[in-house]
Scaffold this active site. Sequence first.
Site, PDB file in Angstrom:
ATOM      1  N   TRP A 123     124.065  13.138  67.132  1.00 24.06           N
ATOM      2  CA  TRP A 123     124.745  12.841  68.400  1.00 24.06           C
ATOM      3  C   TRP A 123     125.790  13.926  68.676  1.00 24.06           C
ATOM      4  O   TRP A 123     125.886  14.448  69.791  1.00 24.06           O
ATOM      5  CB  TRP A 123     125.411  11.456  68.323  1.00 24.06           C
ATOM      6  CG  TRP A 123     126.113  11.031  69.576  1.00 24.06           C
ATOM      7  CD1 TRP A 123     125.604  10.295  70.594  1.00 24.06           C
ATOM      8  CD2 TRP A 123     127.474  11.340  69.944  1.00 24.06           C
ATOM      9  NE1 TRP A 123     126.551  10.112  71.580  1.00 24.06           N
ATOM     10  CE2 TRP A 123     127.699  10.750  71.207  1.00 24.06           C
ATOM     11  CE3 TRP A 123     128.507  12.062  69.344  1.00 24.06           C
ATOM     12  CZ2 TRP A 123     128.919  10.844  71.868  1.00 24.06           C
ATOM     13  CZ3 TRP A 123     129.729  12.171  70.003  1.00 24.06           C
ATOM     14  CH2 TRP A 123     129.920  11.559  71.249  1.00 24.06           C
ATOM     15  N   ASP A 141     122.311   5.029  62.128  1.00 24.41           N
ATOM     16  CA  ASP A 141     122.028   6.441  61.841  1.00 24.41           C
ATOM     17  C   ASP A 141     122.085   7.279  63.119  1.00 24.41           C
ATOM     18  O   ASP A 141     121.848   6.764  64.220  1.00 24.41           O
ATOM     19  CB  ASP A 141     120.637   6.542  61.190  1.00 24.41           C
ATOM     20  CG  ASP A 141     120.416   7.897  60.523  1.00 24.41           C
ATOM     21  OD1 ASP A 141     121.413   8.589  60.218  1.00 24.41           O
ATOM     22  OD2 ASP A 141     119.251   8.259  60.312  1.00 24.41           O
ATOM     23  N   GLY A 142     122.370   8.561  62.930  1.00 26.09           N
ATOM     24  CA  GLY A 142     122.306   9.500  64.053  1.00 26.09           C
ATOM     25  C   GLY A 142     123.649   9.993  64.562  1.00 26.09           C
ATOM     26  O   GLY A 142     123.696  10.708  65.572  1.00 26.09           O
ATOM     27  N   ARG A 153     130.304  17.163  63.222  1.00 29.17           N
ATOM     28  CA  ARG A 153     129.679  15.896  62.809  1.00 29.17           C
ATOM     29  C   ARG A 153     130.693  14.755  62.754  1.00 29.17           C
ATOM     30  O   ARG A 153     130.378  13.608  63.072  1.00 29.17           O
ATOM     31  CB  ARG A 153     129.043  16.047  61.417  1.00 29.17           C
ATOM     32  CG  ARG A 153     127.840  16.947  61.363  1.00 29.17           C
ATOM     33  CD  ARG A 153     127.320  17.045  59.925  1.00 29.17           C
ATOM     34  NE  ARG A 153     126.966  15.744  59.383  1.00 29.17           N
ATOM     35  CZ  ARG A 153     125.803  15.119  59.610  1.00 29.17           C
ATOM     36  NH1 ARG A 153     124.876  15.702  60.336  1.00 29.17           N
ATOM     37  NH2 ARG A 153     125.573  13.933  59.093  1.00 29.17           N
ATOM     38  N   LEU A 186     130.877 -15.524  63.308  1.00 29.34           N
ATOM     39  CA  LEU A 186     129.946 -14.415  63.019  1.00 29.34           C
ATOM     40  C   LEU A 186     130.265 -13.898  61.621  1.00 29.34           C
ATOM     41  O   LEU A 186     131.430 -13.648  61.296  1.00 29.34           O
ATOM     42  CB  LEU A 186     130.133 -13.282  64.037  1.00 29.34           C
ATOM     43  CG  LEU A 186     129.321 -12.017  63.741  1.00 29.34           C
ATOM     44  CD1 LEU A 186     127.842 -12.202  64.098  1.00 29.34           C
ATOM     45  CD2 LEU A 186     129.862 -10.803  64.486  1.00 29.34           C
ATOM     46  N   SER A 230     125.696   4.933  52.309  1.00 29.96           N
ATOM     47  CA  SER A 230     124.751   4.625  51.232  1.00 29.96           C
ATOM     48  C   SER A 230     125.228   5.230  49.915  1.00 29.96           C
ATOM     49  O   SER A 230     126.065   6.140  49.901  1.00 29.96           O
ATOM     50  CB  SER A 230     123.361   5.171  51.573  1.00 29.96           C
ATOM     51  OG  SER A 230     123.321   6.568  51.402  1.00 29.96           O
ATOM     52  N   HIS A 286     130.959  10.645  63.830  1.00 25.67           N
ATOM     53  CA  HIS A 286     131.338   9.487  63.007  1.00 25.67           C
ATOM     54  C   HIS A 286     132.462   8.680  63.667  1.00 25.67           C
ATOM     55  O   HIS A 286     132.479   7.452  63.590  1.00 25.67           O
ATOM     56  CB  HIS A 286     131.752   9.932  61.605  1.00 25.67           C
ATOM     57  CG  HIS A 286     130.620  10.528  60.811  1.00 25.67           C
ATOM     58  ND1 HIS A 286     129.376   9.940  60.751  1.00 25.67           N
ATOM     59  CD2 HIS A 286     130.543  11.658  60.055  1.00 25.67           C
ATOM     60  CE1 HIS A 286     128.581  10.690  59.989  1.00 25.67           C
ATOM     61  NE2 HIS A 286     129.261  11.737  59.568  1.00 25.67           N
ATOM     62  N   GLU A 295     123.714   7.198  48.307  1.00 26.84           N
ATOM     63  CA  GLU A 295     123.278   8.601  48.321  1.00 26.84           C
ATOM     64  C   GLU A 295     124.176   9.473  49.215  1.00 26.84           C
ATOM     65  O   GLU A 295     124.126  10.699  49.134  1.00 26.84           O
ATOM     66  CB  GLU A 295     121.825   8.708  48.826  1.00 26.84           C
ATOM     67  CG  GLU A 295     120.779   8.167  47.856  1.00 26.84           C
ATOM     68  CD  GLU A 295     120.777   6.647  47.727  1.00 26.84           C
ATOM     69  OE1 GLU A 295     121.075   5.953  48.731  1.00 26.84           O
ATOM     70  OE2 GLU A 295     120.514   6.149  46.615  1.00 26.84           O
TER      71      GLU A 295
HETATM   72  C1  IPE Z   1     121.170   5.939  55.987  1.00 24.55           C
HETATM   73  O1  IPE Z   1     121.329   7.076  56.742  1.00 24.55           O
HETATM   74  C2  IPE Z   1     122.494   5.438  55.538  1.00 24.55           C
HETATM   75  C3  IPE Z   1     123.391   4.984  56.589  1.00 24.55           C
HETATM   76  C4  IPE Z   1     123.142   4.897  57.856  1.00 24.55           C
HETATM   77  C5  IPE Z   1     124.674   4.574  56.129  1.00 24.55           C
HETATM   78  P1  IPE Z   1     121.111   8.519  56.124  1.00 24.55           P
HETATM   79  O2  IPE Z   1     121.310   9.474  57.222  1.00 24.55           O
HETATM   80  O3  IPE Z   1     121.964   8.710  54.926  1.00 24.55           O
HETATM   81  O4  IPE Z   1     119.590   8.461  55.652  1.00 24.55           O
HETATM   82  P2  IPE Z   1     118.597   9.602  55.217  1.00 24.55           P
HETATM   83  O5  IPE Z   1     119.297  10.431  54.193  1.00 24.55           O
HETATM   84  O6  IPE Z   1     118.263  10.411  56.425  1.00 24.55           O
HETATM   85  O7  IPE Z   1     117.410   8.884  54.696  1.00 24.55           O
HETATM   86  C1  IPE Z   2     124.910   7.857  60.041  1.00 23.38           C
HETATM   87  O1  IPE Z   2     124.797   9.031  60.753  1.00 23.38           O
HETATM   88  C2  IPE Z   2     126.237   7.735  59.334  1.00 23.38           C
HETATM   89  C3  IPE Z   2     126.129   7.829  57.876  1.00 23.38           C
HETATM   90  C4  IPE Z   2     125.053   7.997  57.186  1.00 23.38           C
HETATM   91  C5  IPE Z   2     127.376   7.721  57.151  1.00 23.38           C
HETATM   92  P1  IPE Z   2     124.405  10.390  60.066  1.00 23.38           P
HETATM   93  O2  IPE Z   2     125.638  11.086  59.623  1.00 23.38           O
HETATM   94  O3  IPE Z   2     123.386  10.206  58.996  1.00 23.38           O
HETATM   95  O4  IPE Z   2     123.768  11.161  61.276  1.00 23.38           O
HETATM   96  P2  IPE Z   2     122.553  12.158  61.247  1.00 23.38           P
HETATM   97  O5  IPE Z   2     121.390  11.438  60.630  1.00 23.38           O
HETATM   98  O6  IPE Z   2     122.944  13.348  60.423  1.00 23.38           O
HETATM   99  O7  IPE Z   2     122.316  12.505  62.676  1.00 23.38           O
HETATM  100 MG    MG Z   3     121.353  10.276  58.979  1.00 24.23          MG
END
Ligand code: IPE
Ligand code: IPE
Ligand code: MG
Length: 254
Positions: A18, A13-14, A26, A124, A58, A30, A60
Amino acid sequence: MSQPLQHIAIIMDGNGRWAKKRLLPRTVGHVRGAANVRHIVKAASEQGVKYLTLFAFSSENWRRPPEEVSALMGLFLQYLESEVAEMKAAGIRLRVIGDRSAFAPLLQSRIDQAEQDTAHNDRLHLTIAANYGGQWDILNAARAWQMAHPEKTLQDMDEQALAAHLSTAGLPDPELLVRTGGESRISNFLLWQTAYTELFFTDLHWPDFNGAALQQAIASYGQRVRRFGQTDEQVMNSHTTNKHPTAQPTFKIS
Ligand code: IPE
Ligand code: IPE
Ligand code: MG
């Protein structure tokens, strides 16, 4: 106390934050995130990790803007196209878990091909969770169990029987779950499989999470006392209690 550690799961995540911090779109986050998968797979392999499971998308995440979803799908396809040959040579077995029926036919066929091409590898085990949800996994497993045992009723199902139909069947449960990006939640990742997993949350955004950070997470895991419901004293007096007890006592409430 040294702890057995075979399987690390990571919520990557993040990426968005970043990029935002750098005033970039964004999707650039990625792109950097996808590139980092390669580094962490290598670092994990060098650190002797046998199973690595990465949460990439996810169930979602379809709620995101369509341009972002399609950028993520494109990156997944690109990742498969650029990495599979190397994985094959490096002894990495790739599995993808999640409902892949929602993906474009080309992506589905690349996933199938990548799994077939690496099926005999054992150095692995890399599992990528894409269009994955822990609740979906459990529900699906229950349905699959019922399909496999039409003569049985739910009273006949136990934990092992259900786990055998999860998308992770055959993989050990993760001992350690890492989440980057500063949030302290599971976000519908491996709900069943992380029942006794040690959790490690870091503020580092996924593109910044490197081999040294992975080592820190592993070191933190090494400090944990895993009790699996027992007391400290029991754990100290036994060499076997670092493992999840497979034969659990059954309590009947009547
Ligand atoms: C969780 O991250 C899913 C992945 C890293 C693939 P999200 O950024 O979607 O999670 P929420 O929505 O903040 O809980
Ligand atoms: C994780 O990073 C990647 C996915 C969920 C696909 P995010 O896209 O959720 O990054 P933030 O949480 O918005 O920073
Ligand atoms: Mg996120």
